[in-house]
Scaffold this active site. Structure first.
Site, PDB file in Angstrom:
ATOM      1  N   ARG A 217       0.857  -1.171   0.000  1.00  0.00           N
ATOM      2  CA  ARG A 217       0.000   0.000   0.000  1.00  0.00           C
ATOM      3  C   ARG A 217       0.903   1.234   0.000  1.00  0.00           C
ATOM      4  O   ARG A 217       2.021   1.202   0.522  1.00  0.00           O
ATOM      5  CB  ARG A 217      -0.902   0.016   1.236  1.00  0.00           C
ATOM      6  CG  ARG A 217      -1.812  -1.206   1.370  1.00  0.00           C
ATOM      7  CD  ARG A 217      -2.616  -1.157   2.660  1.00  0.00           C
ATOM      8  NE  ARG A 217      -3.518  -2.305   2.808  1.00  0.00           N
ATOM      9  CZ  ARG A 217      -3.203  -3.434   3.421  1.00  0.00           C
ATOM     10  NH1 ARG A 217      -2.001  -3.580   3.960  1.00  0.00           N
ATOM     11  NH2 ARG A 217      -4.084  -4.428   3.514  1.00  0.00           N
TER      12      ARG A 217
ATOM     13  N   HIS B 250      -2.951   3.127  -6.114  1.00  0.00           N
ATOM     14  CA  HIS B 250      -3.348   1.877  -5.475  1.00  0.00           C
ATOM     15  C   HIS B 250      -3.550   0.765  -6.498  1.00  0.00           C
ATOM     16  O   HIS B 250      -3.487  -0.428  -6.156  1.00  0.00           O
ATOM     17  CB  HIS B 250      -4.632   2.085  -4.670  1.00  0.00           C
ATOM     18  CG  HIS B 250      -4.945   0.955  -3.734  1.00  0.00           C
ATOM     19  ND1 HIS B 250      -4.185   0.672  -2.617  1.00  0.00           N
ATOM     20  CD2 HIS B 250      -5.933   0.018  -3.759  1.00  0.00           C
ATOM     21  CE1 HIS B 250      -4.689  -0.385  -1.985  1.00  0.00           C
ATOM     22  NE2 HIS B 250      -5.751  -0.800  -2.660  1.00  0.00           N
TER      23      HIS B 250
ATOM     24  N   HIS C  39      -3.440  -8.821   3.825  1.00  0.00           N
ATOM     25  CA  HIS C  39      -4.892  -8.816   3.916  1.00  0.00           C
ATOM     26  C   HIS C  39      -5.326  -9.437   5.242  1.00  0.00           C
ATOM     27  O   HIS C  39      -4.764 -10.461   5.656  1.00  0.00           O
ATOM     28  CB  HIS C  39      -5.523  -9.616   2.771  1.00  0.00           C
ATOM     29  CG  HIS C  39      -5.534  -8.890   1.467  1.00  0.00           C
ATOM     30  ND1 HIS C  39      -5.552  -9.537   0.252  1.00  0.00           N
ATOM     31  CD2 HIS C  39      -5.531  -7.566   1.178  1.00  0.00           C
ATOM     32  CE1 HIS C  39      -5.559  -8.653  -0.723  1.00  0.00           C
ATOM     33  NE2 HIS C  39      -5.553  -7.448  -0.185  1.00  0.00           N
TER      34      HIS C  39
ATOM     35  N   ARG D 151      -1.001  -1.958  -6.767  1.00  0.00           N
ATOM     36  CA  ARG D 151      -1.168  -3.097  -5.849  1.00  0.00           C
ATOM     37  C   ARG D 151      -2.071  -4.148  -6.497  1.00  0.00           C
ATOM     38  O   ARG D 151      -1.782  -5.355  -6.447  1.00  0.00           O
ATOM     39  CB  ARG D 151      -1.766  -2.605  -4.536  1.00  0.00           C
ATOM     40  CG  ARG D 151      -2.065  -3.679  -3.494  1.00  0.00           C
ATOM     41  CD  ARG D 151      -2.494  -3.001  -2.196  1.00  0.00           C
ATOM     42  NE  ARG D 151      -3.094  -3.886  -1.215  1.00  0.00           N
ATOM     43  CZ  ARG D 151      -2.403  -4.603  -0.336  1.00  0.00           C
ATOM     44  NH1 ARG D 151      -1.093  -4.569  -0.337  1.00  0.00           N
ATOM     45  NH2 ARG D 151      -3.031  -5.355   0.556  1.00  0.00           N
TER      46      ARG D 151
ATOM     47  N   TYR E 276      -9.504 -11.049  -6.315  1.00  0.00           N
ATOM     48  CA  TYR E 276      -8.696 -10.848  -7.512  1.00  0.00           C
ATOM     49  C   TYR E 276      -8.990 -11.897  -8.577  1.00  0.00           C
ATOM     50  O   TYR E 276      -8.753 -11.673  -9.767  1.00  0.00           O
ATOM     51  CB  TYR E 276      -7.203 -10.867  -7.170  1.00  0.00           C
ATOM     52  CG  TYR E 276      -6.768  -9.641  -6.402  1.00  0.00           C
ATOM     53  CD1 TYR E 276      -6.771  -8.391  -7.000  1.00  0.00           C
ATOM     54  CD2 TYR E 276      -6.377  -9.732  -5.069  1.00  0.00           C
ATOM     55  CE1 TYR E 276      -6.387  -7.261  -6.288  1.00  0.00           C
ATOM     56  CE2 TYR E 276      -5.994  -8.612  -4.356  1.00  0.00           C
ATOM     57  CZ  TYR E 276      -6.006  -7.379  -4.972  1.00  0.00           C
ATOM     58  OH  TYR E 276      -5.640  -6.257  -4.270  1.00  0.00           O
TER      59      TYR E 276
ATOM     60  N   LYS F 180      -2.491  -1.406   7.894  1.00  0.00           N
ATOM     61  CA  LYS F 180      -3.899  -1.005   7.878  1.00  0.00           C
ATOM     62  C   LYS F 180      -4.685  -1.655   9.009  1.00  0.00           C
ATOM     63  O   LYS F 180      -5.590  -1.048   9.571  1.00  0.00           O
ATOM     64  CB  LYS F 180      -4.512  -1.372   6.528  1.00  0.00           C
ATOM     65  CG  LYS F 180      -5.979  -0.992   6.356  1.00  0.00           C
ATOM     66  CD  LYS F 180      -6.463  -1.367   4.970  1.00  0.00           C
ATOM     67  CE  LYS F 180      -7.935  -1.006   4.789  1.00  0.00           C
ATOM     68  NZ  LYS F 180      -8.442  -1.378   3.450  1.00  0.00           N
TER      69      LYS F 180
END
Length: 309
Positions: free
Chosen positions: A143, A243, A277, A246, A286, A168
């Site tokens: 990120r 972003h 994640h 990523r 994805y 995050k």
């Protein structure tokens, strides 16, 4: 008597102590509290929550409204235990419609053009920093906040290992990088130290002023690089973001696994960990975020079923 503002501030402080960052959530909640104060409402009601959630002069997006109301609903559930008169907005009031915007997946040619475009930035060290940043994001999937948050001690140039701290979701992880990436980071560090022999920050990536690179300022420069590189959004798509590098990294990794004939389902947890994640579902997304990936997944399933419909 404790005011709603005091309750909100205490609630946010409590959750942050538990590791939640609540940046956007906190901004929205305090905006709602200010709205109550401005309108003279002293008790949290469903009517007031709906009025605030839909009070967006520049947007009539119902998904945006439902996300604003969700912030109030979460806080209201907490507040009701302290203030029984509090009303919790029902779940069917502005029901939440999940929508994830399709990312822009950069092609190898676009990435090359983007890196070349950084060379036109002035002064020269700004160009060097941007070239390093974009290259790092493209090959690691970090990120932008994580890349900017790297300290010098977090970048192990001897073993090719990055330590990403306080991410995050309040966790830390280690990210191994290729030898070519380590070489590029080492070259940047030499140039940085030559220009700033007495550092004023422990940050690895720095601005021309010698301060830590600010993730919040990056979106001001990135559109200029897109224009220079000639990268545009597809029809009906929003403009590419930093972003999206990523997203591109994650999708490319999955495509390479399919091309190698790997057991993608077995490897997905590895990608989940690498990307930081909190929920594997974020990584599974994805598989449907790219038409090419979706086709490969469908073909793999058809083969496993022996061609049966």
């Amino acid at each position: 008597m404790t005011t709603i503002r005091q309750h909100a501030e205490e609630y946010l402080a409590m959750r942050r102590r538990l590791g939640f960052k609540l940046t956007t959530f906190g901004e929205k909640l305090m905006s709602f509290v200010s709205y109550l104060e401005h309108t003279g409402v002293t008790v949290l009601t469903t009517e007031a929550a709906l009025a605030w959630a839909t009070d967006t002069p520049h947007s009539t997006d119902q998904v945006h409204w439902s996300r604003r109301l969700m912030v109030v609903r979460i806080f209201a559930r907490h507040l009701k235990t302290l203030e029984p008169a509090t009303e919790v907005p029902p779940d069917d009031a502005l029901p939440h419609h999940y929508r994830r915007i399709t990312p822009h997946l950069f092609t190898p040619a676009e990435l090359s053009a983007l890196l070349e475009a950084t060379g036109l930035l002035q002064p020269a060290f700004r160009a060097r920093t941007w070239h390093t940043l974009i290259g790092l994001l493209a090959v690691t999937g970090l990120r932008t906040s994580e890349a900017c948050g790297l300290d010098r001690t977090d970048v192990d140039l001897a073993d090719g290992l990055l330590t990403v701290r306080d991410t995050k979701f309040g966790k830390s992880r280690q990210v191994p990088v290729h030898a070519s990436t380590t070489a590029a980071l080492r070259a940047y560090a030499r140039e940085r130290d030559r220009r700033r022999p007495v550092p004023s920050t422990v940050a690895f990536l720095i601005s021309t002023r010698g301060t830590r690179l600010d993730a919040h300022n990056l979106p001001h420069t990135f559109p200029l690089l897109l224009d220079t590189a000639g990268i545009t959004a597809g029809e009906g798509r929003r403009r590419p973001r930093l972003h999206d590098l990523r997203h591109t990294f994650a999708t490319t990794t999955l495509l390479n696994w399919y091309a190698d004939g790997a057991d993608v389902q077995a490897r997905l947890p590895l990608l989940t960990t690498y990307l930081g994640h909190a929920d594997p579902k974020s990584t599974y997304w994805y598989l449907s975020g790219s038409p090419e990936l979706l086709a490969l997944a469908a073909a793999r399933l058809e083969h496993s079923l022996g061609g049966r419909p």
